[in-house]
Design a protein around this motif. Structure first.
Motif, short mmCIF file in Angstrom:
data_model
loop_
_atom_site.label_atom_id
_atom_site.label_comp_id
_atom_site.label_asym_id
_atom_site.label_seq_id
_atom_site.Cartn_x
_atom_site.Cartn_y
_atom_site.Cartn_z
N ILE A 45 0.85 -1.19 0.00
CA ILE A 45 0.00 0.00 0.00
C ILE A 45 0.89 1.24 0.00
CG2 ILE A 45 -1.76 1.30 1.25
CD1 ILE A 45 -2.67 -1.35 2.49
N PRO A 46 0.77 2.11 -0.99
CA PRO A 46 1.63 3.31 -1.06
C PRO A 46 1.36 4.27 0.09
CG PRO A 46 0.49 2.90 -3.14
CD PRO A 46 -0.15 2.03 -2.13
N LYS A 47 2.40 4.95 0.52
CA LYS A 47 2.28 5.94 1.58
C LYS A 47 3.11 7.17 1.23
CE LYS A 47 1.48 2.51 5.22
NZ LYS A 47 0.04 2.78 5.26
N ASP A 80 -1.88 9.26 1.16
CA ASP A 80 -2.68 9.10 2.37
C ASP A 80 -4.12 9.57 2.18
OD1 ASP A 80 -0.44 8.14 3.72
OD2 ASP A 80 0.21 10.14 4.30
N LEU A 81 -4.39 10.21 1.04
CA LEU A 81 -5.73 10.69 0.75
C LEU A 81 -6.37 9.99 -0.44
CD1 LEU A 81 -5.17 14.54 1.21
CD2 LEU A 81 -6.21 12.95 2.84
N VAL A 82 -5.55 9.71 -1.49
CA VAL A 82 -6.04 9.03 -2.69
C VAL A 82 -5.03 7.97 -3.11
CG1 VAL A 82 -7.44 10.96 -3.54
CG2 VAL A 82 -5.04 10.80 -4.20
N PHE A 131 -5.72 -6.20 -0.10
CA PHE A 131 -5.24 -5.83 1.23
C PHE A 131 -6.44 -5.62 2.16
CE2 PHE A 131 -2.01 -4.44 -1.77
CZ PHE A 131 -0.84 -4.93 -1.20
N GLN A 132 -6.57 -6.49 3.16
CA GLN A 132 -7.68 -6.35 4.11
C GLN A 132 -7.54 -5.10 4.96
OE1 GLN A 132 -7.92 -9.95 6.41
NE2 GLN A 132 -8.82 -11.15 4.74
N ASP A 133 -6.31 -4.61 5.12
CA ASP A 133 -6.08 -3.43 5.95
C ASP A 133 -6.04 -2.13 5.13
OD1 ASP A 133 -3.75 -4.17 4.67
OD2 ASP A 133 -2.43 -3.53 6.32
N PHE A 134 -6.49 -2.18 3.88
CA PHE A 134 -6.49 -0.97 3.07
C PHE A 134 -7.47 0.03 3.66
CE2 PHE A 134 -7.96 1.74 -0.43
CZ PHE A 134 -6.74 2.15 -0.95
N PRO A 135 -7.02 1.27 3.96
CA PRO A 135 -7.91 2.26 4.60
C PRO A 135 -9.08 2.63 3.70
CG PRO A 135 -5.59 2.90 4.80
CD PRO A 135 -5.64 1.77 3.81
N LYS A 136 -10.29 2.47 4.23
CA LYS A 136 -11.50 2.73 3.44
C LYS A 136 -11.70 4.21 3.15
CE LYS A 136 -12.77 -1.65 3.55
NZ LYS A 136 -11.66 -2.19 4.36
N ASN A 137 -11.04 5.08 3.93
CA ASN A 137 -11.23 6.52 3.73
C ASN A 137 -10.39 7.06 2.56
OD1 ASN A 137 -8.94 5.99 5.56
ND2 ASN A 137 -8.67 8.20 5.50
N ILE A 138 -9.45 6.26 2.05
CA ILE A 138 -8.63 6.69 0.92
C ILE A 138 -9.45 6.61 -0.36
CG2 ILE A 138 -6.61 6.15 -0.49
CD1 ILE A 138 -5.15 5.28 1.97
N LYS A 139 -9.58 7.73 -1.04
CA LYS A 139 -10.37 7.79 -2.27
C LYS A 139 -9.54 7.31 -3.46
CE LYS A 139 -13.96 9.53 -0.17
NZ LYS A 139 -15.21 8.75 -0.02
N ALA A 140 -10.18 7.27 -4.63
CA ALA A 140 -9.48 6.80 -5.83
C ALA A 140 -8.62 7.88 -6.46
CB ALA A 140 -10.51 6.30 -6.85
N ILE A 173 -9.63 11.94 -6.32
CA ILE A 173 -9.78 13.30 -5.79
C ILE A 173 -9.98 13.24 -4.28
CG2 ILE A 173 -11.08 15.45 -5.93
CD1 ILE A 173 -12.01 14.58 -8.72
N PRO A 174 -9.10 13.87 -3.50
CA PRO A 174 -9.20 13.80 -2.04
C PRO A 174 -10.59 14.17 -1.53
CG PRO A 174 -7.14 14.84 -2.67
CD PRO A 174 -7.93 14.67 -3.94
N PHE A 175 -11.12 13.29 -0.65
CA PHE A 175 -12.40 13.51 0.05
C PHE A 175 -13.62 13.44 -0.87
CE2 PHE A 175 -9.17 16.38 2.03
CZ PHE A 175 -8.93 15.60 3.17
N VAL A 176 -13.43 13.26 -2.16
CA VAL A 176 -14.54 13.34 -3.10
C VAL A 176 -14.76 12.05 -3.88
CG1 VAL A 176 -15.52 14.55 -5.09
CG2 VAL A 176 -14.25 15.83 -3.36
N LEU A 177 -13.74 11.61 -4.62
CA LEU A 177 -13.89 10.49 -5.57
C LEU A 177 -12.74 9.50 -5.42
CD1 LEU A 177 -15.29 9.23 -8.06
CD2 LEU A 177 -13.80 10.66 -9.49
#
Length: 279
Positions: free
Chosen positions: A205-207, A212-214, A264-273, A275-279
């Motif tokens: 998982i990239p960091k 951390d947002l998309v 990845f079961q631990d992939f953060p669900k809040n990370i968008k595809a 656009i941050p916070f949107v898409l």
């Protein structure tokens, strides 16, 4: 309809008297958009991890696929991507000599395209780390697509010679967006490359950066770079190509996020595809 055209003509040149460029404006937007929709539906380009992953099936399908693949010329992915990008770079470099003294806007567009493909080749040679193969019959159509779209964008710009400038000059905004886009794209490609040690073929998982947002900030910045080129160019073809590219990369970003969620079961669900916070 007249109102729409009057608005468009405030920030783009009039469509050129060229059936080829007009047709390519439609074809580029439609074909790229269709490719983006295909990504969402799970039909991926044949050089991605998604395509390889989707081709794991039953024993019979694997045997059939193996038999078919054995008859196709294989390349390392690095070689395949060099084949994909080099003709487009050569086209943009050659255009400095083919169309000399075309004005400042043409010089900016051609320079931006040259920098874009030079960066891509630089990344292939010195940054990206590849773990798969690429087929020659896949590399060649991709190469032709980049070559044709680059040549058409340059030719469309050439056809604006002698036309009055659009009332709204977007060059300065375009330069800023292009530089921001190409820098952000390079930086996030560098972060991706640091995920793997030498010889490591696994995915992580990239960091860092906007990861951390998309999950696809490199696509976000690539879109920004092409919007920048369109604003520098201000031709119908440039905006049509950018529209199609945007839809394609949106589809690919969606597919990328979906892939990480399944792997990845631990992939953060809040990370968008994309656009941050949107898409």
């Amino acid at each position: 309809m007249n109102m729409v055209m009057s608005v468009l003509l405030r920030f783009i040149y009039p469509p050129p008297p060229s059936l080829f460029v007009t047709a390519m404006s439609v074809i580029s937007a439609a074909s790229l958009a269709n490719a983006g929709i295909a990504e969402i539906k799970g039909k991926h380009m044949q050089y991605s991890k998604f395509w390889n992953n989707n081709n794991i099936g039953s024993n019979n399908s694997q045997k059939s696929s193996s038999s078919s693949s054995a008859k196709r010329a294989k390349l390392s992915t690095k070689t395949g991507m060099l084949i994909a990008y080099t003709p487009a770079l050569l086209a943009s470099v050659a255009s400095f000599g083919i169309f000399p003294n075309e004005g400042f806007r043409f010089l900016l567009v051609n320079s931006a395209l040259t920098i874009h493909f030079f960066k891509r080749l630089f990344e292939v040679l010195f940054i990206h780390k590849y773990s798969s193969v690429m087929y020659l019959d896949v590399a060649i159509p991709i190469s032709l697509s980049y070559f044709i779209s680059t040549s058409t964008m340059i030719y469309a710009q050439h056809l604006t010679l002698g036309f009055p400038e659009p009332p709204l000059d977007l060059k300065d905004a375009g330069i800023s967006m292009f530089l921001m886009g190409i820098s952000g794209n390079l930086y996030h490609h560098y972060l991706l490359s640091k995920l793997r040690e030498q010889g490591d073929k696994g995915y992580k998982i990239p960091k860092g950066g906007l990861f951390d947002l998309v999950i696809c900030p490199h696509y976000l910045f690539e879109i920004l770079g092409f919007i920048g080129i369109s604003c520098i160019s201000q031709t119908l073809y440039a905006f049509s190509f950018t529209l199609g590219t945007t839809i394609y990369l949106m589809g690919r970003s969606y597919a990328t996020r979906k892939w990480y969620l399944t792997k990845f079961q631990d992939f953060p669900k809040n990370i968008k595809a994309l656009i941050p916070f949107v898409l």
